[in-house]
Write a protein that holds these residues in place. Sequence first.
Motif, PDB file in Angstrom:
ATOM      1  N   LEU A  37      68.799  59.037  26.916  1.00 15.10           N
ATOM      2  CA  LEU A  37      68.634  58.540  25.595  1.00 15.10           C
ATOM      3  C   LEU A  37      68.402  59.777  24.620  1.00 15.10           C
ATOM      4  O   LEU A  37      68.887  59.603  23.519  1.00 15.10           O
ATOM      5  N   GLY A  39      69.770  62.514  23.919  1.00 16.73           N
ATOM      6  CA  GLY A  39      70.668  63.599  24.066  1.00 16.73           C
ATOM      7  C   GLY A  39      70.912  64.524  25.369  1.00 16.73           C
ATOM      8  O   GLY A  39      71.260  65.737  25.228  1.00 16.73           O
ATOM      9  N   ASN A 187      78.082  59.229  19.754  1.00 20.97           N
ATOM     10  CA  ASN A 187      76.962  59.792  19.091  1.00 20.97           C
ATOM     11  C   ASN A 187      77.278  61.422  19.408  1.00 20.97           C
ATOM     12  O   ASN A 187      77.627  61.879  20.382  1.00 20.97           O
ATOM     13  N   ASN A 210      72.695  58.463  12.651  1.00 20.47           N
ATOM     14  CA  ASN A 210      71.897  57.831  13.612  1.00 20.47           C
ATOM     15  C   ASN A 210      70.622  58.720  13.874  1.00 20.47           C
ATOM     16  O   ASN A 210      70.291  59.822  14.390  1.00 20.47           O
ATOM     17  N   LEU A 213      68.410  58.887  17.295  1.00 18.98           N
ATOM     18  CA  LEU A 213      68.891  59.885  18.371  1.00 18.98           C
ATOM     19  C   LEU A 213      68.812  61.331  17.690  1.00 18.98           C
ATOM     20  O   LEU A 213      68.599  62.163  18.394  1.00 18.98           O
TER      21      LEU A 213
END
Length: 231
Positions: A37, A39, A187, A210, A213
């Motif tokens: 989640l 990265g 992403n 985002n 993130l």
Amino acid sequence: MSVVGEAAAAAAAVRVSIRPFRADDDASVRALFWATLAGGSAAPFDRSHEVMRAYEHLCLDWYLTTGARWASVVVDDDDHAVGYALVCCDERSARRAVVTGSARFVAAACGAVVRGRLDPAMRTFVRLRFRDAAALARSGRHDVPSAHAHLNLTGAARNTSAVLAVRARIDEVVLDAGHGGWSGEINTRHGRRAGALGRSGFEVVGREPNHTLGWLAGEPVDRLTVVRRLR
């Protein structure tokens, strides 16, 4: 080469294989969701907290129950899950689940705030999730196919060959379900050019920040909405 042949060739190049999701894969998929989640690094949250459980249910439950017949798992030589592709070929059913799951997430978050059960990291996460949801609602819906997919791979399996293999599997699933294309979200670092996606058969139809993130990754992140047209 057929999409099935493309998937097999690409997967063999990186020593992974792709198979249909099984009920006993549920825990592995959920663990991968949390592990990636932020990265590629573990998210700084207690998964057992009621707010995090509600968020996990919102993001995963429909795909691992009603939509499980379209899901695939990427596994290594020891059959350990290193990625997954969650596919929706029934938009109406998935949207109903999102409405219900979103209400539960909001209720859990508000209840935790009232009871003082959110630590600073979770308060920031919830605030940014709400911010991103509101921004997406304001931006309107892009013109995309009704079928969509969520692709996730661990760092070791996150390379071009594996991505192409999973893309081919998603193509196969979507075509078998009678759809002519699918959409997804990718992403990426803020401002990164999307030329490689075009060369890989995707059309970028939307780009929004985002915030969630970006905070987790420690750098600005853009959410790209992409479309893959198969016919």
